[in-house]
Enzyme design. Structure first.
Site, mmCIF file in Angstrom:
data_model
loop_
_atom_site.group_PDB
_atom_site.id
_atom_site.type_symbol
_atom_site.label_atom_id
_atom_site.label_comp_id
_atom_site.label_asym_id
_atom_site.label_seq_id
_atom_site.Cartn_x
_atom_site.Cartn_y
_atom_site.Cartn_z
ATOM 1 N N GLY A 81 1.061 -1.152 0.043
ATOM 2 C CA GLY A 81 0.344 -0.373 -0.299
ATOM 3 C C GLY A 81 0.722 0.950 0.094
ATOM 4 N N GLY A 84 0.251 -5.454 0.601
ATOM 5 C CA GLY A 84 -1.242 -4.743 -0.453
ATOM 6 C C GLY A 84 -1.056 -5.847 -1.286
ATOM 7 C CD GLU A 105 2.480 -6.078 6.842
ATOM 8 O OE1 GLU A 105 2.094 -5.961 5.138
ATOM 9 O OE2 GLU A 105 3.315 -7.170 6.567
ATOM 10 C CG ASP A 151 -3.096 -5.350 5.811
ATOM 11 O OD1 ASP A 151 -2.110 -5.292 5.486
ATOM 12 O OD2 ASP A 151 -3.496 -4.257 5.617
#
Length: 358
Positions: free
Chosen positions: A75, A123, A146, A154
């Site tokens: 992301g 992502g 992360e 995630d």
């Protein structure tokens, strides 16, 4: 990917959509940013993939990245950082769309082929590893890094890693290590190895051939996985739910495990403990349930100090010296971790209607 005329339906220049023969092609088109995913890109993909799911002229979908550096570096964390400084809701809104996209991909009614070449991080894993035909190469560098920026895996990553052999997924989640193609195959994040110099030819074949037959012609044996060779000590060290005990075992084993312990201790202590709990809690969940859990956790990290500080240190100021709060794993209590998983009430992520649309 061939020179033939293509039907183009791009909603934004950052992601391009074409129909080549019976193949719908998604091109992430931010090569200077290693195709980092923005809110606009996620929304455009969700809309176009939903449309193609009902289009009888589209037999399969291919997603790949523009440029030479990779499919997707994750992301757009600089945009997330700015949103946190502004106290806005843009990141929460982005995740809501992104997670719906990931769920759509996992349920897609047609073959969804992902070229996981080069960098595939965060992502980027979400828009590829939930697909039905996941192709890695000798250039693949995949990961969920992360914890390095004070966050946790995630995009369904906690569920994917909870299903990896033994405790290897836990190891990947806590260290944020970059994985090569062979390791991605071993972890269950990918299915097929194809040399990078054959991808263009494979893409052309997919325009007219059945996916299974085309992929089988280009698939080759993958190299041995380094992670597979390390599984014995990884399983022994990462068992259980106690992050301090995991680090103690790593140091006791010695050798390369000591470097792993140092790596984990350099991450955000809060992120390490919440990541461990997230992977444990994801086991047995559906993808929708895992995404809802990750959304709860994510909103709590947006409100805390470490996510913002991690992005500052790694990407904004690039001093690589984050000041975590709390500063040590021992200072993060059980109640602190539990608070990240508390229900959101009206803010809970609702996903069921999205699945019914396909």
């Amino acid at each position: 990917m061939g020179e033939q005329a293509a039907e183009k339906t791009a909603a934004t220049d950052e992601v391009l959509f074409e129909r080549r023969g019976r193949l719908g092609v998604v091109t992430l088109n931010r090569p200077k940013a290693v195709n980092a995913l923005t809110a606009g890109m996620a929304a455009a993909m969700l809309e176009q993939l939903t449309r193609w799911a009902h289009d009888d002229d589209v037999a399969a979908v291919l997603v790949h990245g523009a440029g030479e550096r990779g499919l997707c570096a994750g992301g757009d964390i600089v945009a997330i950082y700015r949103d946190m400084l502004d106290g806005g809701d843009a990141t929460a809104d982005f995740w809501a769309v992104e997670y719906r996209l990931d769920l759509l991909i996992s349920d897609y009614p047609k073959p969804y082929v992902a070229f996981m070449d080069g960098l595939v991080l965060g992502g980027g894993v979400g828009i590829s590893a939930h697909g039905s035909v996941r192709i890695v190469t000798e250039r693949t560098r995949m990961g969920m890094p992360e914890t390095t920026i004070g966050f946790v895996p995630d995009v369904g990553g906690t569920l994917l890693l909870s299903r990896s052999p033994g405790e290897t997924g836990t190891h990947a989640a806590l260290t944020g290590a970059h994985l090569n193609g062979a390791d991605a195959l071993f972890l269950g994040l990918a299915d097929i190895f194809v040399p990078s110099d054959r991808l263009e030819e494979l893409a052309s074949a997919l325009e007219t051939e059945a996916v299974d037959a085309a992929v089988a012609r280009f698939a080759e044996p993958a190299p041995d996985s380094v992670l597979a060779a390390q599984q014995e000590w990884i399983d022994a060290c990462y068992a259980g739910d106690d992050a301090e005990e995991i680090i103690r075992r790593l140091r006791t084993v010695g050798g390369e495990a000591v470097d792993v312990a140092d790596t984990i201790e350099a991450k955000s202590p809060t992120a390490v403990k919440v990541a461990l709990a997230s992977v444990r809690r994801a086991s047995g969940l559906t993808l929708a349930e895992a995404l809802q859990q990750e959304y709860r956790v994510g909103l709590r990290f947006l409100a805390g100090p470490d996510f913002r500080e991690g992005i500052r240190a790694q990407v904004v100021d690039k001093d690589r010296t984050p000041h975590w709060k709390p500063a040590s794993i021992a200072e993060v209590g059980r109640d602190d971790v539990e608070a990240y998983f508390a229900p959101l009430g009206e803010r809970e992520l609702k996903l069921s209607k999205e699945r019914d649309n396909v």
